[in-house]
Design a protein around this motif. Structure first.
Motif, PDB file in Angstrom:
ATOM      1  N   HIS A  60       0.845  -1.189   0.000  1.00 34.44           N
ATOM      2  CA  HIS A  60       0.000   0.000   0.000  1.00 34.44           C
ATOM      3  C   HIS A  60       0.877   1.235   0.000  1.00 34.44           C
ATOM      4  O   HIS A  60       1.922   1.269   0.631  1.00 34.44           O
ATOM      5  CB  HIS A  60      -0.884   0.006   1.251  1.00 34.44           C
ATOM      6  CG  HIS A  60      -2.217  -0.624   1.011  1.00 34.44           C
ATOM      7  ND1 HIS A  60      -3.301  -0.382   1.796  1.00 34.44           N
ATOM      8  CD2 HIS A  60      -2.642  -1.495   0.068  1.00 34.44           C
ATOM      9  CE1 HIS A  60      -4.339  -1.073   1.370  1.00 34.44           C
ATOM     10  NE2 HIS A  60      -3.950  -1.766   0.333  1.00 34.44           N
ATOM     11  N   VAL A  61       0.448   2.273  -0.672  1.00 39.43           N
ATOM     12  CA  VAL A  61       1.219   3.509  -0.686  1.00 39.43           C
ATOM     13  C   VAL A  61       0.756   4.479   0.384  1.00 39.43           C
ATOM     14  O   VAL A  61       1.432   5.445   0.669  1.00 39.43           O
ATOM     15  CB  VAL A  61       1.127   4.201  -2.062  1.00 39.43           C
ATOM     16  CG1 VAL A  61       1.785   3.336  -3.116  1.00 39.43           C
ATOM     17  CG2 VAL A  61      -0.302   4.496  -2.456  1.00 39.43           C
ATOM     18  N   ASN A  62      -0.398   4.234   0.993  1.00 38.10           N
ATOM     19  CA  ASN A  62      -0.862   5.121   2.055  1.00 38.10           C
ATOM     20  C   ASN A  62      -0.352   4.605   3.392  1.00 38.10           C
ATOM     21  O   ASN A  62      -0.631   3.487   3.784  1.00 38.10           O
ATOM     22  CB  ASN A  62      -2.395   5.192   2.071  1.00 38.10           C
ATOM     23  CG  ASN A  62      -2.889   6.252   3.040  1.00 38.10           C
ATOM     24  OD1 ASN A  62      -2.684   6.134   4.238  1.00 38.10           O
ATOM     25  ND2 ASN A  62      -3.531   7.271   2.515  1.00 38.10           N
ATOM     26  N   ARG A  63       0.398   5.437   4.110  1.00 38.57           N
ATOM     27  CA  ARG A  63       1.077   4.988   5.304  1.00 38.57           C
ATOM     28  C   ARG A  63       0.115   4.590   6.419  1.00 38.57           C
ATOM     29  O   ARG A  63       0.367   3.653   7.170  1.00 38.57           O
ATOM     30  CB  ARG A  63       2.011   6.086   5.812  1.00 38.57           C
ATOM     31  CG  ARG A  63       2.786   5.718   7.034  1.00 38.57           C
ATOM     32  CD  ARG A  63       3.628   6.877   7.514  1.00 38.57           C
ATOM     33  NE  ARG A  63       4.766   7.108   6.650  1.00 38.57           N
ATOM     34  CZ  ARG A  63       5.125   8.310   6.209  1.00 38.57           C
ATOM     35  NH1 ARG A  63       4.403   9.350   6.521  1.00 38.57           N
ATOM     36  NH2 ARG A  63       6.167   8.474   5.442  1.00 38.57           N
ATOM     37  N   ASN A 291       3.646   9.660   3.308  1.00 44.61           N
ATOM     38  CA  ASN A 291       4.659   9.119   2.397  1.00 44.61           C
ATOM     39  C   ASN A 291       5.865  10.031   2.181  1.00 44.61           C
ATOM     40  O   ASN A 291       6.691   9.749   1.319  1.00 44.61           O
ATOM     41  CB  ASN A 291       4.050   8.759   1.027  1.00 44.61           C
ATOM     42  CG  ASN A 291       3.077   7.618   1.128  1.00 44.61           C
ATOM     43  OD1 ASN A 291       3.347   6.627   1.786  1.00 44.61           O
ATOM     44  ND2 ASN A 291       1.928   7.781   0.494  1.00 44.61           N
ATOM     45  N   SER A 292       5.949  11.129   2.920  1.00 43.77           N
ATOM     46  CA  SER A 292       7.131  11.983   2.802  1.00 43.77           C
ATOM     47  C   SER A 292       8.349  11.283   3.399  1.00 43.77           C
ATOM     48  O   SER A 292       8.269  10.708   4.484  1.00 43.77           O
ATOM     49  CB  SER A 292       6.909  13.306   3.536  1.00 43.77           C
ATOM     50  OG  SER A 292       5.846  14.035   2.964  1.00 43.77           O
ATOM     51  N   PRO A 293       9.489  11.322   2.717  1.00 45.69           N
ATOM     52  CA  PRO A 293      10.695  10.707   3.281  1.00 45.69           C
ATOM     53  C   PRO A 293      11.201  11.510   4.477  1.00 45.69           C
ATOM     54  O   PRO A 293      11.094  12.733   4.510  1.00 45.69           O
ATOM     55  CB  PRO A 293      11.689  10.741   2.117  1.00 45.69           C
ATOM     56  CG  PRO A 293      11.226  11.864   1.256  1.00 45.69           C
ATOM     57  CD  PRO A 293       9.733  11.903   1.368  1.00 45.69           C
ATOM     58  N   PHE A 294      11.748  10.825   5.470  1.00 43.67           N
ATOM     59  CA  PHE A 294      12.383  11.492   6.593  1.00 43.67           C
ATOM     60  C   PHE A 294      13.382  10.540   7.226  1.00 43.67           C
ATOM     61  O   PHE A 294      13.307   9.324   7.060  1.00 43.67           O
ATOM     62  CB  PHE A 294      11.352  11.975   7.625  1.00 43.67           C
ATOM     63  CG  PHE A 294      10.592  10.878   8.330  1.00 43.67           C
ATOM     64  CD1 PHE A 294      10.990  10.417   9.581  1.00 43.67           C
ATOM     65  CD2 PHE A 294       9.464  10.308   7.752  1.00 43.67           C
ATOM     66  CE1 PHE A 294      10.294   9.419  10.236  1.00 43.67           C
ATOM     67  CE2 PHE A 294       8.751   9.308   8.398  1.00 43.67           C
ATOM     68  CZ  PHE A 294       9.160   8.858   9.647  1.00 43.67           C
ATOM     69  N   ILE A 295      14.353  11.110   7.945  1.00 44.96           N
ATOM     70  CA  ILE A 295      15.363  10.341   8.654  1.00 44.96           C
ATOM     71  C   ILE A 295      15.017  10.371  10.130  1.00 44.96           C
ATOM     72  O   ILE A 295      14.851  11.449  10.713  1.00 44.96           O
ATOM     73  CB  ILE A 295      16.780  10.919   8.441  1.00 44.96           C
ATOM     74  CG1 ILE A 295      17.049  11.198   6.959  1.00 44.96           C
ATOM     75  CG2 ILE A 295      17.829   9.993   9.032  1.00 44.96           C
ATOM     76  CD1 ILE A 295      16.995   9.996   6.071  1.00 44.96           C
TER      77      ILE A 295
END
Length: 463
Positions: A60-63, A291-295
């Motif tokens: 799924h693409v929705n977190r 879905n935003s990338p983060f560290i």
């Protein structure tokens, strides 16, 4: 050196001691997640490709509408897991009909350890139940029922079995086995073997580590030093043998600690809807879109936590100094730079080249509010009710419920990061192992070049 994290239970054996060899691990992310590793950067969608292997699965693409772990199944393991799931469903049915069902129950009533310790014990207990042909149940009451935060997925571990009353008529009694911070686990396993041979219907197991799972998944033909040859003969590699009997020996299999832990967790549990709702609130506070990338940085400071309106205080073994967090952030910056370079090379438009933020999760409000965090532009969730699941106590149950919920919500958010920088804490290792395959970008803060750190292999003791 990487040392085992101190135990969360207040016992003399809680001091960090053993140092073990690090090993690599692999994992997955969805379309908008980039796995940042020194050996390469991987973009995944539908088919995950790592180290030359392909894993088929629907993602799924929705977190927060559904977790990756809940929808991804390793078809290579279905040959044995489906058999056990069917066996367990039949055992639940027979229990409902009033029959005596052989079972193994993971028990957590008090002093079970932190979240990482508890989940480690549950995974060990589950694999023991599989190899012993016993139905697996979880009796988790402290500080709140486990179903408040995690709910069953494929196995009804929450079934209110009636075996105690029914099996008592057969002349057997329930037997308690205490392996929480056990100093001689081989002796405990010997006792479990004896109970199994005697036909004891119900074994209630208290355990807080994954070393039993490691032992069950080890190579049965590899010679190792153990405290008891009898235990080595009966339990060593028992899951490996069980899988071979169900799947055949030719089917490829990853028996690494991270892989087997992740597989068990993602097939036993869904995160409860209220945990996902709270996690979504945390994302909004962090100014992160779905879905935003983060560290993610998990910095477990430990020590004495003072009680406040958002902290249910406790005393914990010290893990790190606040000054050490500079190393955490330096490692996170390295991961972010690799991610930026990768997105720049692969971006089709300028919208995909934004810099992934660094997000801090910590048990220290002092650290979250420090000038060091603001100077580095690190984001954090200030609304979290800081809580230790085994050590915090308050007469205000509402504060404890919020703290319990926030503990699992932060765990969920941590697992969704593009990369995780972990600390000397089992909670860090757990965050890397609740998606399947396990997280592809997880580093210990003081060994940042090892981007696929297998926490369980590196820190668990041996039987």
């Amino acid at each position: 050196m990487i040392r085992r994290p101190p135990r969360s239970t207040p016992k003399p054996s809680s001091a960090a001691s053993d140092v073990y060899k690090r090993q690599k691990k692999t994992s997955s992310k969805r379309l908008t997640k980039f796995s940042v590793c020194p050996v390469g950067l991987i973009l995944t969608y539908g088919v995950l490709k790592l180290t030359g292997q392909s894993f088929e699965g629907d993602l799924h693409v929705n977190r927060f509408n559904g977790s990756v772990s809940a929808l991804y199944t390793d078809r290579r393991e279905s040959c044995w897991f489906q058999r056990y799931a069917d066996f367990h469903a039949d055992a639940v049915r027979r229990s409902q009909e009033g029959q005596c069902v052989p079972s193994l129950i993971y028990v957590c009533d008090k002093l079970c350890g932190g979240v990482g310790d508890r989940m480690s014990g549950i995974m060990s207990a589950f694999y023991l139940a599989v190899v012993l042909d016993r139905a697996f149940f979880i009796e988790y009451k402290s500080p709140f029922p486990l179903t408040h935060t995690l709910v069953p997925k494929t196995v009804r571990w929450d079934h209110k079995h009636k075996s105690k009353r029914v099996c008592a008529s057969t002349g057997f009694k329930e037997t308690e086995i205490f392996m929480v911070d056990s100093k001689v686990p081989s002796k405990d396993l010997e006792r479990i073997e004896a109970l199994q041979r005697a036909g004891t219907p119900t074994i209630r197991l208290h355990i807080n580590r994954y070393y039993v799972g490691l032992f069950l998944w080890s190579d049965p033909h590899q010679s190792t030093r153990t405290r008891s040859d009898g235990v080595a003969e009966y339990f060593k590699g028992k899951m490996t043998q069980y899988r071979s009997s169900q799947c055949g020996s030719t089917l490829a299999h990853d028996s690494s600690a991270a892989h087997t832990f992740s597989f068990a967790f993602t097939n036993l549990f869904h995160f409860a809807p209220n945990v996902k709702r709270r996690a979504l609130e945390m994302l909004q506070e962090l100014r992160l879109q779905d879905n935003s990338p983060f560290i993610a940085v998990h910095a477990r400071i430990g020590g004495k936590m003072k009680r406040s309106n958002r902290v249910v205080g406790w005393i914990d073994p010290k893990r790190h100094d606040i000054e050490d967090v500079t190393k955490f952030f330096d490692c996170a910056e390295m991961k972010r730079q690799l991610l930026v370079e990768h997105t720049r090379d692969n971006a089709k438009d300028s919208l995909t080249t934004h810099v992934a933020p660094i997000v801090l999760f910590s048990d220290s409000d002092e650290l979250k509010s420090s000038a060091l965090v603001s100077a580095r532009g690190v984001r954090t969730v200030h609304s979290t009710n800081v809580f230790h699941i085994d050590r915090s106590w308050s007469v205000f149950k509402r504060s404890m419920r919020k703290g319990n919920m926030d503990t699992f919500a932060e765990l969920y958010v941590l697992s969704q990061a593009s990369c995780i920088v972990g600390s000397n804490s089992t909670y860090s290792g757990l965050a890397s192992s609740i998606t399947f395959p396990p997280h592809p970008c997880f580093s210990y803060f003081d060994d940042c070049t090892n981007a696929r750190w297998d926490f369980w292999t590196a820190t668990e003791r041996r039987v």
